[in-house]
Design an enzyme around this catalytic site. Structure first.
Site, short mmCIF file in Angstrom:
data_model
loop_
_atom_site.label_atom_id
_atom_site.label_comp_id
_atom_site.label_asym_id
_atom_site.label_seq_id
_atom_site.Cartn_x
_atom_site.Cartn_y
_atom_site.Cartn_z
CB THR A 71 1.09 -7.60 9.15
OG1 THR A 71 2.15 -8.05 8.37
CG2 THR A 71 0.45 -8.99 10.23
CG ASN A 151 3.67 -11.70 -1.66
OD1 ASN A 151 2.68 -12.02 -1.65
ND2 ASN A 151 4.42 -12.82 -0.67
CB ALA A 200 4.50 4.10 4.68
CG HIS A 201 8.56 -1.58 4.88
ND1 HIS A 201 8.86 -2.89 4.69
CD2 HIS A 201 7.17 -2.38 5.35
CE1 HIS A 201 8.28 -3.63 4.49
NE2 HIS A 201 7.19 -3.46 5.26
CB CYS A 325 7.36 -12.82 5.74
SG CYS A 325 6.84 -11.32 5.58
N1 PLP Z 1 0.95 -8.18 2.25
C1 PLP Z 1 2.34 -8.93 0.80
C2 PLP Z 1 1.84 -8.37 -0.91
C3 PLP Z 1 3.17 -8.25 1.20
O1 PLP Z 1 4.38 -8.34 0.41
C4 PLP Z 1 3.56 -7.60 2.97
C5 PLP Z 1 5.56 -8.12 2.90
O2 PLP Z 1 6.10 -8.69 2.51
C6 PLP Z 1 2.65 -8.11 3.61
C7 PLP Z 1 0.98 -8.26 3.02
C8 PLP Z 1 2.98 -7.71 4.75
O3 PLP Z 1 3.60 -6.18 4.78
P1 PLP Z 1 4.27 -5.85 6.79
O4 PLP Z 1 5.37 -6.87 7.33
O5 PLP Z 1 4.82 -4.19 6.51
O6 PLP Z 1 3.23 -5.42 7.26
#
Ligand code: PLP
Length: 381
Positions: A71, A151, A200-201, A325
């Site tokens: 993000t 996602n 990384a997660h 999210c």
């Molecule tokens: N982009 C995609 C395609 C994602 O699936 C996600 C998390 O679900 C993100 C960005 C954001 O990742 P983070 O929550 O680790 O910042």
């Protein structure tokens, strides 16, 4: 037995990652910006980790900066790049199915910097038409962004083709590669993408650490998080050596293991689909091939995903109703409606995302439990 089918939300860190991080969490407490020995030790660890990340991706070390998450990488890259683009090119092209980080950054550029936003709608297959995207990038467009893998529905987007077609233009092309790392071969750097964002997660590393790749040359990024001159003057704030080592270790493992994980995910997905087919349960997949293996968005007619999720939770099967999210809000998935399905389908679809810790036993047992819940909710048993 608990069954975790939400690997697109987050993954369980690998034991090797935790082991690699442990000594640094204890010993490398020096501030990497301090010039005495304890600080230099931490600096050396971070530099070595940056070298490992750049080797895993086949890029130069000075093209990698660490940050807290995808993000952060997405927001600071898009806003930072926009700040360097001349006014006559203040149009940002992206798609309606990006992660909220990209969509909200687009909205921010519109609201605060007066940018024009062009949102491309994907085809009903869940893929963006490359010609449509490239055409939208003509004339006054200075910045564009397209995710590598969606996602929610797992569709693989034509990032390589678009990158090679935008390579010799002025358009700065960013890609969110969060859901592609470790699952499909990464060819986007060679194809010419200018900026990449990852967390990384999502690839068996620790949480709260991500990276940005910025190609030397075309993309110029103004720092958005300002203060000290850490991270090549691009992102201020004291680095966490332990988390960075964790990211580098995880990336190394998943890049080397990518072909075999891709095979394993394909086999597990086929088995899961086979279990559904053998049952009387009616279902349809959202999004067509090419899809990343093991990430399935499944529509079960008449079964609201919120209710299925709650029952699955009680049965110790962990799945998602959409992207992590936005889970919790009972709104139809914006990705499923964006590819042309009605709201109802967006409310009755779940996401199953498999990972390297899953086994064939998980697949068989998890599918069985889900099928049982659906039959019960449909009132057929
Ligand atoms: N982009 C995609 C395609 C994602 O699936 C996600 C998390 O679900 C993100 C960005 C954001 O990742 P983070 O929550 O680790 O910042």
């Amino acid at each position: 037995m608990e069954i975790y089918f939400d690997n697109a939300a987050t993954t369980q860190p690998l034991p090797e990652v935790i082991e690699a991080m442990r000594p640094y969490e204890l010993d490398a407490y020096g501030n990497p910006s301090s010039i005495y020995a304890i600080g230099r030790k931490t600096r050396k660890i971070i530099d070595e980790a940056r070298d490992r990340v750049s080797e895993s991706l086949g890029v130069k070390a000075n093209e990698i900066t660490f940050c807290s998450s995808a993000t952060e990488s997405i927001c600071t890259s898009l806003i930072g790049a926009a700040l360097k683009i001349e006014k006559s090119k203040h149009r940002f092209v992206t798609t309606t199915i990006e992660h909220k980080a990209v969509l909200k950054a687009a909205h921010w550029l519109e609201e605060h910097l007066g940018w024009d936003i062009t949102l491309i709608t994907p085809e009903p297959s869940g893929h963006v038409n490359p010609q449509k995207f490239v055409d939208a990038c003509l004339n006054d467009c200075g910045l564009a962004s397209l995710q590598l893998v969606n996602n929610e529905i797992g569709t693989i987007q034509p990032v390589e083709e678009i990158a090679s077609r935008l390579k010799d233009t002025d358009v700065v092309f960013h890609s969110d590669i969060v859901q592609g790392i470790g699952k499909i071969a990464l060819k986007v750097v060679d194809a010419g993408v200018d900026i990449l964002s990852a967390s990384a997660h999502k690839f068996y590393g620790p949480k709260s650490i991500g990276f940005t790749y910025i190609r030397d040359g075309k993309a110029d990024i103004a720092p958005v998080i300002v203060g000290g001159s850490q991270e090549l003057d691009r992102r201020a704030g004291t680095e966490n050596a332990g988390l960075i080592i964790g990211l580098a270790t995880a990336l190394d493992i998943v890049v080397r293991g990518q072909p075999s994980l891709e095979e394993k995910l394909k086999e597990m997905e086929a088995k899961f689909i086979d279990e559904l087919d053998k049952s009387a349960v009616e279902y349809e997949l959202n999004g067509s091939l090419p899809r990343v293996p093991g990430l399935m968005s499944i529509f079960f007619t008449g079964v609201e995903s919120e209710s299925l999720l709650l029952h699955a939770d009680r049965a110790q099967v962990y799945i998602s109703a959409g992207s992590a999210c936005s889970a919790g809000a009972v709104k139809p998935s914006y990705v499923i409606t964006a590819i042309g399905h009605e709201k109802r389908r967006g409310l009755c679809s779940i996401r199953i995302s498999l990972g390297r810790h899953n086994t064939m036993e998980d697949i068989e047992e998890g599918a069985k439990r889900i099928i049982k819940i659906i039959s019960k909710l449909r009132g057929s048993t």
